[in-house]
Scaffold this active site. Sequence first.
Site, PDB file in Angstrom:
ATOM      1  N   ASP A 237       1.160  -0.879  -0.105  1.00 41.94           N
ATOM      2  CA  ASP A 237      -0.065  -0.133   0.056  1.00 41.94           C
ATOM      3  C   ASP A 237       0.669   1.351  -0.011  1.00 41.94           C
ATOM      4  O   ASP A 237       2.099   1.437   0.898  1.00 41.94           O
ATOM      5  CB  ASP A 237      -1.091  -0.129   1.284  1.00 41.94           C
ATOM      6  CG  ASP A 237      -2.106   0.868   1.162  1.00 41.94           C
ATOM      7  OD1 ASP A 237      -2.763   1.196   0.373  1.00 41.94           O
ATOM      8  OD2 ASP A 237      -2.033   2.269   2.213  1.00 41.94           O
ATOM      9  N   GLU A 310      15.267 -15.252   0.436  1.00 44.85           N
ATOM     10  CA  GLU A 310      15.868 -16.006   1.481  1.00 44.85           C
ATOM     11  C   GLU A 310      14.428 -17.306   1.029  1.00 44.85           C
ATOM     12  O   GLU A 310      15.245 -18.145   1.541  1.00 44.85           O
ATOM     13  CB  GLU A 310      15.435 -15.916   2.577  1.00 44.85           C
ATOM     14  CG  GLU A 310      16.402 -14.277   2.725  1.00 44.85           C
ATOM     15  CD  GLU A 310      16.238 -13.582   4.098  1.00 44.85           C
ATOM     16  OE1 GLU A 310      16.114 -14.023   4.561  1.00 44.85           O
ATOM     17  OE2 GLU A 310      16.795 -13.231   4.435  1.00 44.85           O
TER      18      GLU A 310
END
Length: 604
Positions: A237, A310
């Site tokens: 956002d 990751e």
Amino acid sequence: MTTTQPTRRPDDATRDELVAAGAVVHAGSDSAREWWRDAVIYQVYPRSFADADGDGIGDLPGVTSKLGHLASLGIDALWLSPFYRSPQRDAGYDVADYRDVDPLFGTLDDFDELLAGAHARGIRVIVDLVPNHTSDQHVWFAEALAAAPGSPARARYVFRDGRGPGGDEPPNNWQSIFGGPAWTRLTDPDGTPGQWYLHLFDSTQPDLDWTHPEVRAEFADVLRFWLDRGVDGFRVDVAHGLVKADGLPDWDGHVEMVAGAGDGTADETTGDVEPGAPEDGSTGAGNQGPMFDQDGVHEVYREWHQVLDECDGDRCLVAEAWVEPLSRLARYVRPDEMHQAFNFSFLTTGWDAAALRRVVAASYRANDEVGAPTTWVLSNHDVVRHPSRLGLADPGVRPNGVFATDPQPDEELGLRRARAATLLMLGMPGSAYLYQGEELGLPEHTALPAEVRQDPAFFRTEGAEAGRDGCRVPLPWAADAPGYGFGPTGETWLPQPASFARYAADVQDGVAGSTLELYRAALATRRAEGLGHGGLAWLDAWAGSADVVAYRNRDVVVLANLGTEPVVLPAGTEVLLSSGPVATDRSADPQVRVPADTTVWLRA
């Protein structure tokens, strides 16, 4: 008596000439690709999607109950608007706890069940992240209020002393996107006036200071929390608003939630701009000022990209960034930053063939330079639904909501254009976002009374803006049920218009020609033809037409007639899909006529 003649193809082009590719706008690729490059992603606004517990507000179990609908639609992923703990002053975009589900929507177990159910159906899940600001009920802000000026607790937010005698004036002249000043002054425990804090949105949504290492570490940890639960990505956002210009300088411009569209024209074949039109595809959709699109945001997103790397699997970051020109927007999707950015320049383009050709060409040009997909969108929870927007007398107008006293959209015209615009969008390479209910053709609710409105933009502008409630009305699932089947009690947190009965999912399911079946057919054909990862080239036969957008993507021709007269296609043309009825004459050499405001997909 005069008769209207259909628009004939230029120079009586043959079928081969019609489908011949002209200037290549986007080359496409058949190489291995990440899922998000061509995904169709469906936005779920949880409080308005489906209500399982009968309190009139949608919830996560309600979403889970409708996964069959989403699977039958043929989407690749869903994006969940905020469901976190929140006082709900801005419908959940005021987050009090980023690691928990608000009881209004359910529990973490409900979220896990939804995620598992979606994954079992081959649907990925993207969750909303709100990093520009927190709720004023967040534990950090409570600590800041209890702490002294200059304290570490206040350093997480943007606190400043006021200007003028006694600090009685705000630190600068910035205005809130929701209306009114962007600063609120505290009252100290002894009753004296204190510091001011920044809130680009409501006063209950204080802005975080993204120069603070603790803020950056906290959100990296929030990302890992949801990634560990198995989410496939994040919609971010106000992605362009995290970092503010050094010194927080005054700015005399006006900040708007959604800016208006432009009306420039472009050369249809090359995408080059004609005199008087923006060269960069701009439509006026960009937020400007020292509070937006600062270079420092890109360092944040490079860090987040590493966090996603990751993880096992292919996760993505999606930028809600109202940024123009498109070359600036493309900086958010460079290879080491985000993966997608909503194309609001496309959303804000009016119903104009030349303007659409211009913004499409400019979009591919900017994104191809950084190796990113173009991410198309026509509606979301912040804008007037496109069936109503395109039904306005001037479809280039971009109102912040519609009042009953405003000029009303033409419902029939708007739906016809919306269906045509959707086929035009879904035929293009890249990713596409759908907003819940658009597969039903839902219009905006334009007659909400003031007493039921909940959008803070309505209240902060003292009713000058209708706000976004009209596009957030609960969905109709069953025409004859109370609340149109939204929940078991018939309660709905916003009232539904009577017109929703004819748009309900159950009266469209399996009905040939319905908007729901059009969406299902379009997504199935898009997938079968590989259009999401294809290429785009304008068609030479229509290069000079003022009212037609026509391109070739792989073996499919997409032709949209935005004019007032029918367009004649070559004899023997195979129509794969049409946004509305097309006419075929009964001659020995039959020809197809594409009516006004209609898009067809043809076999090429």
